[in-house]
Design an enzyme around this catalytic site. Sequence first.
Site, PDB file in Angstrom:
ATOM      1  N   ALA A   1      37.398  36.685  47.372  1.00 58.08           N
ATOM      2  CA  ALA A   1      37.256  37.900  46.578  1.00 58.08           C
ATOM      3  C   ALA A   1      38.646  38.385  46.209  1.00 58.08           C
ATOM      4  O   ALA A   1      39.652  37.856  46.691  1.00 58.08           O
ATOM      5  CB  ALA A   1      36.509  38.963  47.385  1.00 58.08           C
ATOM      6  N   LYS A   2      38.672  39.426  45.407  1.00 57.15           N
ATOM      7  CA  LYS A   2      39.946  39.964  44.914  1.00 57.15           C
ATOM      8  C   LYS A   2      40.910  40.316  46.039  1.00 57.15           C
ATOM      9  O   LYS A   2      42.105  40.153  45.916  1.00 57.15           O
ATOM     10  CB  LYS A   2      39.677  41.232  44.107  1.00 57.15           C
ATOM     11  CG  LYS A   2      39.300  40.940  42.682  1.00 57.15           C
ATOM     12  CD  LYS A   2      39.772  42.084  41.781  1.00 57.15           C
ATOM     13  CE  LYS A   2      39.341  41.830  40.353  1.00 57.15           C
ATOM     14  NZ  LYS A   2      38.108  42.564  40.039  1.00 57.15           N
ATOM     15  N   ARG A   3      40.360  40.801  47.162  1.00 51.84           N
ATOM     16  CA  ARG A   3      41.246  41.255  48.234  1.00 51.84           C
ATOM     17  C   ARG A   3      42.078  40.115  48.826  1.00 51.84           C
ATOM     18  O   ARG A   3      43.032  40.336  49.536  1.00 51.84           O
ATOM     19  CB  ARG A   3      40.456  41.946  49.343  1.00 51.84           C
ATOM     20  CG  ARG A   3      39.560  41.011  50.107  1.00 51.84           C
ATOM     21  CD  ARG A   3      38.896  41.717  51.289  1.00 51.84           C
ATOM     22  NE  ARG A   3      38.008  40.794  51.979  1.00 51.84           N
ATOM     23  CZ  ARG A   3      36.816  40.452  51.532  1.00 51.84           C
ATOM     24  NH1 ARG A   3      36.360  40.982  50.420  1.00 51.84           N
ATOM     25  NH2 ARG A   3      36.079  39.586  52.195  1.00 51.84           N
TER      26      ARG A   3
END
Length: 323
Positions: A256-258
Amino acid sequence: MLSHAPEIRGRFAPSPTGPLHVGNARTALLAWLDVRSRGGRLVMRVEDLDGPRVRPGLEARILDELRWLGLDWDEGPDMGGPLGPYRQAERGEVHAAALDRLREAGLAFPCFCSRAEISQASQAPHASDEGPRYPGTCRDLSPAERAARSARRPPAWRFRAPDGPVSFRDRVHGECIFDVAATVGDFVVARADGVPAYQLAVAVDDAAMRVSDVLRGDDLLPSSARQILVYRALGLPVPAFAHVPLVVGPDGERLAKRHGALSLGELRERGVAPAELVGMLAAASGLAPRGARVMPADLVQGFRLDVVPRQPARVDGRGSIVP
Ligand code: GLU
């Protein structure tokens, strides 16, 4: 010599709602290799039904990035083909006709429940990670009850899930069994705003585009059982399924983006060469030694899906494989 073997047809089905990350790229690479190594054709179908989440310009960027990786396709929104249109948002008539057939056969019914009503009415033990099981509130309403409720709000349409398990053979996971009725229950095939749901659109479009082989991430494995019910209800041929493990971040969670700059665009901007990235994806898939620089075409010969590890591949924020 004429061959009578059925044509192998695979597909890419990106949603233009977020940029491609290395996980999407790996799934696309495996789908491409699986089809090209068997002399098949690939369809590019853009899954843009979720209007408000579709980002302008993203479709063109996704197609461009897949080409940059060295992947190609034979039919798609950018080149046309005999079984288009290849954007789902342009296939409203095909989806509406399928929904009509389900309604006429009594296999889809209108549901007037709100999300809150469903969670309240359903019993927790059968809740799946996709939310609670549909408790069947609107399954058997009388025509008078339906008329009364439709005055309140427009209905969604749900597929009447038959009792009992759905089993199928996945090319990666082997024999799979899901009890749709007992876990998700009657599932949505068209939203109250008229937009067809993923489970309906994907099955109808894969069949219409004569897709013989669906290869995608294994987060969609449970969805296959629902799609099989749709294929059967509409008398459509069921494709072969292969659900490949996802790519996860160093923490083991789905990418994911994180996890940092893992979009293909960002890696490309940083000067990562496609052969470097494909080499990394290939190494994470057991197809090349670590550190290899290869392009997809170099991996076609002798490609076998069964060498791809069944555990998720781990990568760090820079797109390198984590041991
Ligand atoms: N459009 C879906 C996605 O991007 C993929 C659907 C599928 O492969 O069936 O997650």
